[in-house]
Every structure is written in C-alpha cells, then in structure tokens.
Design a protein around this motif. Sequence first.
Motif, PDB file in Angstrom:
ATOM      1  N   ALA A 132       0.484  -1.465   0.372  1.00 41.69           N
ATOM      2  CA  ALA A 132       0.055  -0.156  -0.016  1.00 41.69           C
ATOM      3  C   ALA A 132       0.803   1.243  -0.160  1.00 41.69           C
ATOM      4  CB  ALA A 132      -1.032  -0.348   1.433  1.00 41.69           C
ATOM      5  N   LEU A 133       1.870   1.408   0.084  1.00 41.05           N
ATOM      6  CA  LEU A 133       2.307   1.833   0.680  1.00 41.05           C
ATOM      7  C   LEU A 133       2.793   2.996  -0.427  1.00 41.05           C
ATOM      8  CD1 LEU A 133       4.234   2.145   4.664  1.00 41.05           C
ATOM      9  CD2 LEU A 133       2.932   3.681   3.228  1.00 41.05           C
ATOM     10  N   HIS A 134       3.964   1.529  -1.204  1.00 37.64           N
ATOM     11  CA  HIS A 134       4.429   1.440  -2.679  1.00 37.64           C
ATOM     12  C   HIS A 134       3.108   2.341  -3.947  1.00 37.64           C
ATOM     13  CE1 HIS A 134       8.462   0.105  -2.505  1.00 37.64           C
ATOM     14  NE2 HIS A 134       7.612  -1.067  -1.497  1.00 37.64           N
ATOM     15  N   ASP A 135       2.407   1.907  -3.214  1.00 37.63           N
ATOM     16  CA  ASP A 135       1.269   2.483  -4.028  1.00 37.63           C
ATOM     17  C   ASP A 135       1.265   3.748  -4.313  1.00 37.63           C
ATOM     18  OD1 ASP A 135       1.133  -1.057  -5.453  1.00 37.63           O
ATOM     19  OD2 ASP A 135      -0.936  -1.156  -4.277  1.00 37.63           O
ATOM     20  N   ALA A 136       1.085   4.197  -2.786  1.00 40.22           N
ATOM     21  CA  ALA A 136       0.684   5.828  -2.757  1.00 40.22           C
ATOM     22  C   ALA A 136       1.389   6.229  -2.879  1.00 40.22           C
ATOM     23  CB  ALA A 136       1.002   5.481  -1.145  1.00 40.22           C
ATOM     24  N   ALA A 137       3.263   6.003  -2.826  1.00 38.07           N
ATOM     25  CA  ALA A 137       3.925   6.775  -3.422  1.00 38.07           C
ATOM     26  C   ALA A 137       3.979   6.688  -5.216  1.00 38.07           C
ATOM     27  CB  ALA A 137       5.931   6.316  -2.938  1.00 38.07           C
ATOM     28  N   ALA A 138       3.889   5.815  -5.858  1.00 37.78           N
ATOM     29  CA  ALA A 138       4.275   5.501  -6.914  1.00 37.78           C
ATOM     30  C   ALA A 138       3.018   7.125  -7.860  1.00 37.78           C
ATOM     31  CB  ALA A 138       3.582   4.389  -7.968  1.00 37.78           C
ATOM     32  N   HIS A 139       2.000   6.718  -7.305  1.00 33.54           N
ATOM     33  CA  HIS A 139       1.073   8.407  -7.720  1.00 33.54           C
ATOM     34  C   HIS A 139       1.401   9.432  -7.727  1.00 33.54           C
ATOM     35  CE1 HIS A 139      -2.025   5.683  -5.101  1.00 33.54           C
ATOM     36  NE2 HIS A 139      -2.152   7.433  -5.064  1.00 33.54           N
ATOM     37  N   ARG A 140       2.422  10.003  -6.801  1.00 36.61           N
ATOM     38  CA  ARG A 140       1.808  11.178  -6.435  1.00 36.61           C
ATOM     39  C   ARG A 140       3.692  11.524  -6.329  1.00 36.61           C
ATOM     40  NH1 ARG A 140      -2.948  12.660  -4.551  1.00 36.61           N
ATOM     41  NH2 ARG A 140      -3.816  10.712  -3.738  1.00 36.61           N
ATOM     42  N   PRO A 141       3.663  13.158  -6.594  1.00 36.02           N
ATOM     43  CA  PRO A 141       4.958  14.171  -7.238  1.00 36.02           C
ATOM     44  C   PRO A 141       6.064  13.046  -5.861  1.00 36.02           C
ATOM     45  CG  PRO A 141       3.372  15.308  -7.061  1.00 36.02           C
ATOM     46  CD  PRO A 141       2.802  13.950  -6.485  1.00 36.02           C
ATOM     47  N   PRO A 142       7.718  12.893  -6.074  1.00 39.58           N
ATOM     48  CA  PRO A 142       8.149  12.766  -5.624  1.00 39.58           C
ATOM     49  C   PRO A 142       8.251  13.976  -4.449  1.00 39.58           C
ATOM     50  CG  PRO A 142       9.241  12.192  -7.634  1.00 39.58           C
ATOM     51  CD  PRO A 142       7.716  13.727  -7.906  1.00 39.58           C
ATOM     52  N   SER A 143       9.125  12.905  -3.225  1.00 43.35           N
ATOM     53  CA  SER A 143       8.608  14.214  -2.063  1.00 43.35           C
ATOM     54  C   SER A 143       9.543  13.223  -0.944  1.00 43.35           C
ATOM     55  CB  SER A 143       7.470  13.960  -1.701  1.00 43.35           C
ATOM     56  OG  SER A 143       7.734  14.509  -0.061  1.00 43.35           O
ATOM     57  N   TRP A 144      10.708  14.059   0.252  1.00 44.51           N
ATOM     58  CA  TRP A 144      11.102  13.211   1.135  1.00 44.51           C
ATOM     59  C   TRP A 144       9.860  12.740   2.224  1.00 44.51           C
ATOM     60  CZ3 TRP A 144       9.580  14.363   5.572  1.00 44.51           C
ATOM     61  CH2 TRP A 144       8.706  15.700   6.883  1.00 44.51           C
ATOM     62  N   GLU A 145       8.609  12.950   1.594  1.00 48.80           N
ATOM     63  CA  GLU A 145       7.788  12.583   2.725  1.00 48.80           C
ATOM     64  C   GLU A 145       7.510  10.359   2.525  1.00 48.80           C
ATOM     65  OE1 GLU A 145       4.206  14.645   1.792  1.00 48.80           O
ATOM     66  OE2 GLU A 145       4.565  16.482   3.430  1.00 48.80           O
ATOM     67  N   HIS A 146       7.883  10.672   1.242  1.00 45.27           N
ATOM     68  CA  HIS A 146       7.615   9.186   1.252  1.00 45.27           C
ATOM     69  C   HIS A 146       7.919   7.905   1.446  1.00 45.27           C
ATOM     70  CE1 HIS A 146       4.701   9.863  -1.456  1.00 45.27           C
ATOM     71  NE2 HIS A 146       5.714  10.898  -3.008  1.00 45.27           N
ATOM     72  N   PRO A 147      10.140   8.418   1.672  1.00 43.40           N
ATOM     73  CA  PRO A 147      10.410   7.503   2.557  1.00 43.40           C
ATOM     74  C   PRO A 147      10.295   7.906   3.769  1.00 43.40           C
ATOM     75  CG  PRO A 147      11.785   9.549   1.357  1.00 43.40           C
ATOM     76  CD  PRO A 147      10.598   9.353   0.943  1.00 43.40           C
ATOM     77  N   TYR A 148      10.482   8.959   3.978  1.00 46.51           N
ATOM     78  CA  TYR A 148       9.932   9.161   6.047  1.00 46.51           C
ATOM     79  C   TYR A 148       8.333   8.111   6.380  1.00 46.51           C
ATOM     80  CZ  TYR A 148       8.465  10.950  10.749  1.00 46.51           C
ATOM     81  OH  TYR A 148       8.827  11.280  11.767  1.00 46.51           O
ATOM     82  N   ASN A 149       8.098   8.323   5.537  1.00 49.73           N
ATOM     83  CA  ASN A 149       6.644   7.018   5.273  1.00 49.73           C
ATOM     84  C   ASN A 149       6.947   6.055   6.249  1.00 49.73           C
ATOM     85  OD1 ASN A 149       4.790   8.798   5.791  1.00 49.73           O
ATOM     86  ND2 ASN A 149       4.257   8.685   3.479  1.00 49.73           N
ATOM     87  N   PHE A 150       7.898   5.509   4.437  1.00 48.89           N
ATOM     88  CA  PHE A 150       8.442   3.728   4.661  1.00 48.89           C
ATOM     89  C   PHE A 150       9.122   3.755   6.443  1.00 48.89           C
ATOM     90  CE2 PHE A 150       7.912   3.982  -0.062  1.00 48.89           C
ATOM     91  CZ  PHE A 150       7.406   2.876   0.196  1.00 48.89           C
ATOM     92  N   ALA A 151      10.296   4.804   6.526  1.00 48.08           N
ATOM     93  CA  ALA A 151      10.986   4.600   7.729  1.00 48.08           C
ATOM     94  C   ALA A 151      10.069   4.253   8.738  1.00 48.08           C
ATOM     95  CB  ALA A 151      12.251   6.291   7.919  1.00 48.08           C
TER      96      ALA A 151
END
Length: 212
Positions: free
Chosen positions: A141-160
Amino acid sequence: MSEGYEILSLDDLGAYPRPQDDGPLLMRLGLKAFGANCWTADVGSHVVPRHEEDSGHEELYVIVRGRATFTVGDETFGAPSGTLVHVPAGATREAIAEEPDTVVLVAGATPGEAFQAFGWEEVVVAFAEGRAGRVEEGRTALHDAAAHRPPSWEHPYNFACYEARFGDVDAAFGYLREAVSGAPSDQIGGYLEGDDDLARLRDDPRWQELAG
C-alpha cells in the motif's frame, strides 16, 4: 448511494481495516472538494497525531463522541463531545482519547486553493494493515501511494516509520537518511523529535548521526 448523495452513520464506518470497510472517510465517500475524515483511538492514545499542516490546510475538529484532550501550540484543554476546535495552518496540534469510542471528525482545505488530496489516507491504510499483522500488504500500500504522487521526502519518511514499527530497523535507517537528506530541516526536525513511530530507533547510535 442515490442521485449523487449518500447517507451514513458513524456506526456504518466501522474501524479500518475490516473486510467491509473502504478505508478512511475521504476515500469511502470519494470527496473531492475538501478533506474530511473520522478518527478513533484507544483511551490514552493519539486520536489526532501530533503534526502541523505544512500543506497550508486549516482544519476544523469536531468531537462527535467521547472526550479528548487537545494540545494546540502551547495550550492544552479538555474537549468533550460537541466541542469544535479550529486550527489554522502552521499551528502544532494533537489530541489524546480520554474515553472509549471517542470519535473526532476533521474537515480541512487550503483557503483560496482547489482541494487536492495528498495521499496520506493511503498511508493510514498501510499502517492499519501493519497493525493487523498484514505487514507485506502494508508495504504494498505504501509503494502504491508513493507511485502515483510527486517525489517527496515524505515518501521515504513514511517507509522509515513503517519499518521502524513493523519491519527492519536497518531498512528504517536507510529510508530515514533519504528523508533527512531531502527534507527542509525546519520541517523534519519536529517529526524526528515527536513521532512515536520512530521510538524503536532512538536508542540506536545511528539516531544521533541523523537527528543530532
């Protein structure tokens, strides 16, 4: 659903994730004009996580059931059922559930701008999957959310945060380094200090290298 409108009760929503649920309220209704969601939590837990609205959203919180303790900025106050709390963009806010079955409805948008969902609802769904023991489904679900959003530091933060909660500490630090390197220091500092998701990492020597 009939003729473009829908009627629900709070009891219809349930608590995600369950097979009959469709995710947070914004996703459930397909809201486009403004953000809105209902949140609940165990007594003593965050019903509204500590955060600021860096997006520019102003928000209205309505305690529709139970009781919560809110902190906005430096002020802490009780909020029984029927309380409305208006918080402008930029102010730090959080709330702790004080009674069983406390429910807080929140609605918000950025003044003068067309509303655009930022995708954090999918992140909430991912963490709910992790709490339910479906860790790999949460990662997906996290990968899917990041895949269709603009690049952002928030994506790796959420994964962390996710890996710190449910997975691999080494992976969590890898994602966190990526987030810190890409985020403005005045934004990520507050998250590093107050985010309960990262508690598992704070006793590791690598934490000081990142958080200072």
